[in-house]
Design a protein around this motif. Structure first.
Motif, PDB file in Angstrom:
ATOM      1  N   PRO A   1      45.661  35.702  32.751  1.00 12.02           N
ATOM      2  CA  PRO A   1      44.240  35.062  33.237  1.00 12.02           C
ATOM      3  C   PRO A   1      44.049  35.066  34.674  1.00 12.02           C
ATOM      4  O   PRO A   1      42.934  35.028  35.198  1.00 12.02           O
ATOM      5  CB  PRO A   1      44.428  33.753  32.620  1.00 12.02           C
ATOM      6  CG  PRO A   1      45.814  33.488  32.215  1.00 12.02           C
ATOM      7  CD  PRO A   1      46.182  34.638  32.024  1.00 12.02           C
ATOM      8  N   TYR A   2      45.235  35.090  35.330  1.00 13.96           N
ATOM      9  CA  TYR A   2      45.374  35.133  36.844  1.00 13.96           C
ATOM     10  C   TYR A   2      45.283  36.596  37.464  1.00 13.96           C
ATOM     11  O   TYR A   2      46.419  37.029  37.559  1.00 13.96           O
ATOM     12  CB  TYR A   2      46.471  34.283  37.241  1.00 13.96           C
ATOM     13  CG  TYR A   2      46.232  32.686  37.003  1.00 13.96           C
ATOM     14  CD1 TYR A   2      45.905  31.925  38.160  1.00 13.96           C
ATOM     15  CD2 TYR A   2      46.598  32.312  35.853  1.00 13.96           C
ATOM     16  CE1 TYR A   2      45.842  30.608  37.723  1.00 13.96           C
ATOM     17  CE2 TYR A   2      46.465  30.947  35.665  1.00 13.96           C
ATOM     18  CZ  TYR A   2      46.252  29.853  36.604  1.00 13.96           C
ATOM     19  OH  TYR A   2      46.074  28.779  36.373  1.00 13.96           O
TER      20      TYR A   2
ATOM     21  N   TYR B   1      53.016  43.997  41.670  1.00 11.97           N
ATOM     22  CA  TYR B   1      52.994  43.331  42.840  1.00 11.97           C
ATOM     23  C   TYR B   1      52.465  41.837  42.610  1.00 11.97           C
ATOM     24  O   TYR B   1      52.736  40.867  43.407  1.00 11.97           O
ATOM     25  CB  TYR B   1      51.900  43.955  43.752  1.00 11.97           C
ATOM     26  CG  TYR B   1      52.484  45.209  44.337  1.00 11.97           C
ATOM     27  CD1 TYR B   1      53.632  45.355  44.813  1.00 11.97           C
ATOM     28  CD2 TYR B   1      51.405  46.123  44.847  1.00 11.97           C
ATOM     29  CE1 TYR B   1      54.036  46.363  45.742  1.00 11.97           C
ATOM     30  CE2 TYR B   1      51.878  47.096  45.724  1.00 11.97           C
ATOM     31  CZ  TYR B   1      53.127  47.314  45.957  1.00 11.97           C
ATOM     32  OH  TYR B   1      53.763  48.180  46.852  1.00 11.97           O
ATOM     33  N   LYS B   2      52.042  41.378  41.286  1.00 12.00           N
ATOM     34  CA  LYS B   2      51.821  40.099  41.172  1.00 12.00           C
ATOM     35  C   LYS B   2      53.101  39.487  41.045  1.00 12.00           C
ATOM     36  O   LYS B   2      53.264  38.127  41.435  1.00 12.00           O
ATOM     37  CB  LYS B   2      50.992  40.119  39.761  1.00 12.00           C
ATOM     38  CG  LYS B   2      50.978  38.441  39.249  1.00 12.00           C
ATOM     39  CD  LYS B   2      49.961  38.286  37.922  1.00 12.00           C
ATOM     40  CE  LYS B   2      49.463  36.894  37.711  1.00 12.00           C
ATOM     41  NZ  LYS B   2      50.764  36.055  37.866  1.00 12.00           N
TER      42      LYS B   2
ATOM     43  N   VAL C   1      38.637  37.732  33.168  1.00 13.75           N
ATOM     44  CA  VAL C   1      39.635  38.366  34.079  1.00 13.75           C
ATOM     45  C   VAL C   1      39.586  40.013  34.127  1.00 13.75           C
ATOM     46  O   VAL C   1      39.188  40.671  33.202  1.00 13.75           O
ATOM     47  CB  VAL C   1      41.163  37.863  33.245  1.00 13.75           C
ATOM     48  CG1 VAL C   1      41.126  38.410  31.804  1.00 13.75           C
ATOM     49  CG2 VAL C   1      42.217  38.589  33.917  1.00 13.75           C
ATOM     50  N   ASN C   2      40.287  40.531  35.302  1.00 16.65           N
ATOM     51  CA  ASN C   2      40.187  41.907  35.740  1.00 16.65           C
ATOM     52  C   ASN C   2      41.066  42.166  36.690  1.00 16.65           C
ATOM     53  O   ASN C   2      41.441  41.383  37.538  1.00 16.65           O
ATOM     54  CB  ASN C   2      38.714  42.341  35.760  1.00 16.65           C
ATOM     55  CG  ASN C   2      38.160  41.784  36.848  1.00 16.65           C
ATOM     56  OD1 ASN C   2      38.171  42.469  38.176  1.00 16.65           O
ATOM     57  ND2 ASN C   2      37.603  40.444  37.108  1.00 16.65           N
ATOM     58  N   ASN C   3      41.314  43.309  36.957  1.00 12.97           N
ATOM     59  CA  ASN C   3      42.104  43.873  37.931  1.00 12.97           C
ATOM     60  C   ASN C   3      41.688  44.417  39.055  1.00 12.97           C
ATOM     61  O   ASN C   3      41.930  44.620  40.193  1.00 12.97           O
ATOM     62  CB  ASN C   3      43.132  45.188  37.625  1.00 12.97           C
ATOM     63  CG  ASN C   3      44.068  44.773  36.470  1.00 12.97           C
ATOM     64  OD1 ASN C   3      44.760  43.718  36.552  1.00 12.97           O
ATOM     65  ND2 ASN C   3      44.155  45.418  35.449  1.00 12.97           N
ATOM     66  N   GLY C   4      40.141  43.728  39.254  1.00 12.16           N
ATOM     67  CA  GLY C   4      39.299  44.033  40.525  1.00 12.16           C
ATOM     68  C   GLY C   4      39.201  43.090  41.454  1.00 12.16           C
ATOM     69  O   GLY C   4      38.192  42.999  42.166  1.00 12.16           O
ATOM     70  N   SER C   5      39.600  41.743  41.007  1.00 12.76           N
ATOM     71  CA  SER C   5      39.259  40.564  41.725  1.00 12.76           C
ATOM     72  C   SER C   5      39.913  40.310  42.909  1.00 12.76           C
ATOM     73  O   SER C   5      40.670  41.098  43.359  1.00 12.76           O
ATOM     74  CB  SER C   5      39.524  39.493  40.824  1.00 12.76           C
ATOM     75  OG  SER C   5      40.900  39.164  40.592  1.00 12.76           O
ATOM     76  N   LEU C   6      39.085  39.479  43.831  1.00 15.53           N
ATOM     77  CA  LEU C   6      39.928  39.057  45.074  1.00 15.53           C
ATOM     78  C   LEU C   6      41.231  38.711  44.903  1.00 15.53           C
ATOM     79  O   LEU C   6      42.230  39.067  46.000  1.00 15.53           O
ATOM     80  CB  LEU C   6      39.019  38.095  45.943  1.00 15.53           C
ATOM     81  CG  LEU C   6      39.762  37.572  47.297  1.00 15.53           C
ATOM     82  CD1 LEU C   6      39.718  38.872  48.219  1.00 15.53           C
ATOM     83  CD2 LEU C   6      38.951  36.504  47.788  1.00 15.53           C
ATOM     84  N   MET C   7      41.702  37.983  43.877  1.00 16.21           N
ATOM     85  CA  MET C   7      43.139  37.512  43.786  1.00 16.21           C
ATOM     86  C   MET C   7      43.815  38.447  43.589  1.00 16.21           C
ATOM     87  O   MET C   7      45.046  38.796  44.155  1.00 16.21           O
ATOM     88  CB  MET C   7      42.973  36.720  42.591  1.00 16.21           C
ATOM     89  CG  MET C   7      44.432  36.253  42.078  1.00 16.21           C
ATOM     90  SD  MET C   7      44.539  35.100  40.739  1.00 16.21           S
ATOM     91  CE  MET C   7      44.493  33.398  41.418  1.00 16.21           C
TER      92      MET C   7
END
Length: 496
Positions: A187-188, A195-196, A225-231
Motif C-alpha cells: 500500500p505504500y 528500490y523501495k 496505490v500505484n507505482n506512479g506516486s510521488l512516494m
C-alpha cells in the motif's frame, strides 16, 4: 442470506449478509498465475542469476578478497518455508560467490528492518533457515539494521529533490551490495522489493520522514496505490542516490510471489532496469480486474496478530493503518459513499513492548487541537528523538518511534475515502469511537445503520474474508477502460 466468518481476535465472528453479497479472496476467487514448482526452483534461480538484467553476473563482479553484504527483508513479508525466496536466493548466490573466490569470512548479512523492530535470534533463524543461520550467526555476520547506530550509518547528503539520505555503513563499505526483495503489492508506493527495499530498509528516520508523511501520503496521486506516486519517485531517487555515492549499483534478486509466498518468477540485475520488467509479471497477480460494479459496503475482519505483530488489530493507531491499507488497495472498486464494516476485538491491548510510544501518541490525539490524525504530524521529531524510545528500538526489539508517524499518516486515508467505518464486536468500544469510528455489536446491526444513514436500502456489498491472512491484491474494475493509466502503464483508477 449468506453466512460468512470474518477474522476476529484469534478466532472469527459470523455475519449473515444479503444473498447478492459478492465475495473476494486473494488467490482463490481469481487464481494466481502459476508458481514455479519446487523441483524447478533451482533451475529458475540459476537461470536468473546467469542472465541478470542490465549488469554483469555475480561471478563477473566478484573475486577473492571481495566483500559482500546481503540486504535481507525482515519477517513482515516473504514467507519462511524451506523454499522461501530469501533462503533459496542466498543459497544459490553464495554458490556463485564462492566459485568466484569470495571467502565466507567476507560475507555479511544485514536484516533490513528499517524502522521496524530489530530482529531477534529466533527471527534470524526463521528468515535464514538452520544452515545459513548456524554458519553465520555465531560469528556476528548476521545483524539487524540499527538506524540509530551513529558509528555505522553514513550521511550521503541530499537528493536533487532535497531529501536527506543515509545508508548503513555495512552496505556502503562493501564491494558487492546484494538486495533480496519480494515483488508484492504494497500500500505504500506500489511494489515492495527493488528500490523501495533500499530506500526504507537500510536508512534512518530522517530519510524515511521525507516520504512516509502526510505531505506525500495525502496527495491525490497516493490513493489508490500505484507505482506512479510521488512516494514511488522518492524511493527511486533515494536509492539511485545511494548507488551514485557508493560508486556502483546494488545487485538485486527479486521474486514475484503469489498469495501464499510461492515464487511466480525470479528477476536479477540492476534495479532501475529490472524493476519494470518484474512489475509486468507481478501486475498479473496484483492488479486484479474483477469487479463489475462499484461497492457501497466493504466487509472484513481484523485478527489481533498480523503483519507488524501481536496487537496490530487492537492498537488504535495500528488498526487505523490496517483499515487504510485496505482502502488504498480497494479504492478503485469503492463507490463515493462507501462504508467499511470491520470486526475487531478492540480490547485495549496496545502491546506496549512492541510499540512503546503509541499509547502516548494515542493520548495526545485525545487532547485539544487534535481533530484529525495529521494534526499529530508536527510531533514527529519530538518522538523520533526521544532517547528512551530510541533505546527500546535499539535494544528491546521495539519499533522505532518515528514508525508511528507513517502509521498515523496512513491511518487518516480511511477517513478521507469513506462515509463511515463501523468496528464490530469491540470489547472496549471507546478506543474505536475515539478514532472516529462507529461501533456496533454485530455486522447485521451495523449494516442496517449504514443503510439508513449512508448507502440506501439496496447497497452493493463486497465480503473480504481472509483479507489480512493472504497476500493482498489491488482490486480493479473488470473493464480496464474505467481505470486511468500511470506513466508505467499501470491502471491506477480515479486518483482525484
Amino acid at each position: 442470506m449468506k453466512h460468512f466468518e470474518f477474522e476476529y481476535g484469534f478466532g472469527t465472528l459470523g455475519a449473515d449478509l444479503p444473498d447478492d453479497t459478492d465475495e473476494f479472496i486473494p488467490g482463490i476467487t481469481v487464481k494466481d498465475p502459476d508458481y514455479i514448482p519446487e523441483d524447478k526452483l533451482e533451475e529458475a534461480y540459476k537461470e536468473s542469476l546467469a542472465n541478470p538484467i542490465g549488469m554483469p553476473t555475480l561471478t563477473e563482479l566478484a573475486h577473492k578478497g571481495s566483500t559482500v553484504t546481503f540486504i535481507v527483508p525482515d519477517r513482515v513479508k516473504g514467507g519462511e518455508q524451506a523454499t522461501s525466496h530469501r533462503k533459496l536466493s542466498i543459497k544459490y548466490m553464495l554458490e556463485e560467490l564462492y566459485a568466484a573466490g569470495v571467502e565466507s569470512k567476507d560475507v555479511m548479512f544485514i536484516i533490513s528492518n528499517g524502522l521496524h523492530r530489530r530482529s531477534k535470534e529466533s527471527d534470524a533463524r526463521a528468515i535464514f533457515g538452520d544452515e545459513i543461520f548456524n554458519k553465520f550467526w555465531h560469528t556476528g555476520q548476521i545483524i539487524s539494521h540499527d538506524s540509530e547506530d551513529k558509528d555505522h550509518m553514513v550521511d550521503l547528503g541530499y537528493t536533487k529533490r532535497g531529501d536527506p539520505v543515509a545508508i548503513s555503513k555495512y552496505v556502503y563499505d562493501c564491494d558487492i551490495p546484494i538486495l533480496i526483495g519480494h515483488v508484492q503489492g504494497n500500500p505504500y508506493g506500489g511494489y515492495s522489493g527493488g528500490y523501495k527495499h533500499s530506500a526504507t530498509g537500510i536508512t534512518n528516520w530522517r530519510c524515511i520522514g521525507s516520504h512516509h508523511v502526510p505531505s506525500v501520503m495525502h496527495r491525490p496521486d497516493f490513493t489508490p496505490v500505484n507505482n506512479g506516486s510521488l512516494m514511488r519517485h522518492k524511493f527511486d531517487e533515494i536509492s539511485m542516490h545511494m548507488e551514485e555515492k557508493m560508486g556502483h549499483p546494488f545487485f538485486c534478486c527479486d521474486a514475484v510471489l503469489d498469495s501464499v509466498s510461492r515464487q511466480i518468477a525470479i528477476f536479477s540485475g540492476y534495479a532501475k532496469i529490472m524493476m519494470p520488467e518484474s512489475w509486468k509479471v507481478a501486475d498479473k497477480r496484483t492488479y486484479v480486474h474483477w469487479a463489475e460494479k462499484k461497492y457501497d459496503v466493504l466487509v472484513f475482519g481484523m485478527p489481533q496478530n498480523f503483519h507488524y505483530g501481536e496487537g496490530m488489530g487492537t492498537n488504535p493507531i495500528m488498526f487505523m493503518q490496517a483499515l487504510s491499507a485496505q482502502v488504498l488497495r480497494f479504492k478503485r472498486v469503492m463507490s463515493d459513499k462507501c462504508v467499511i464494516l470491520c470486526s475487531s476485538t478492540c480490547n485495549g491491548y496496545f502491546h506496549d513492548e512492541l510499540w512503546p510510544y503509541l499509547r502516548e501518541l494515542y493520548e495526545m490525539f485525545q487532547t485539544d487541537n487534535m481533530n484529525i490524525l495529521p494534526d499529530l504530524n508536527r510531533y514527529g521529531e519530538y518522538f523520533a528523538t526521544n532517547e528512551e524510545y530510541i533505546r527500546k528500538y535499539r535494544f528491546c526489539n521495539a519499533f522505532h518511534p518515528f514508525h508511528g508517524f507513517s502509521m498515523m499518516s496512513c491511518g487518516h486515508i480511511a477517513e478521507m475515502n469513506t462515509s463511515a467505518i463501523y468496528m464490530i464486536g469491540a470489547q472496549e468500544p471507546g478506543y474505536a469511537r475515539s478514532m472516529g469510528l462507529k461501533t456496533r455489536a454485530t455486522f447485521e446491526e451495523a449494516l442496517e445503520d449504514a443503510k439508513k444513514k449512508f448507502v440506501g436500502t439496496n447497497p452493493n456489498i463486497l465480503a473480504l474474508p481472509l483479507t489480512f491472512k493472504r497476500s493482498a491484491v489491488h482490486l480493479c474494475m473488470k473493464d480496464p477502460s474505467l481505470d486511468e493509466m500511470d506513466e508505467y502503464g499501470h491502471h491506477i483508477g480515479d486518483n482525484r
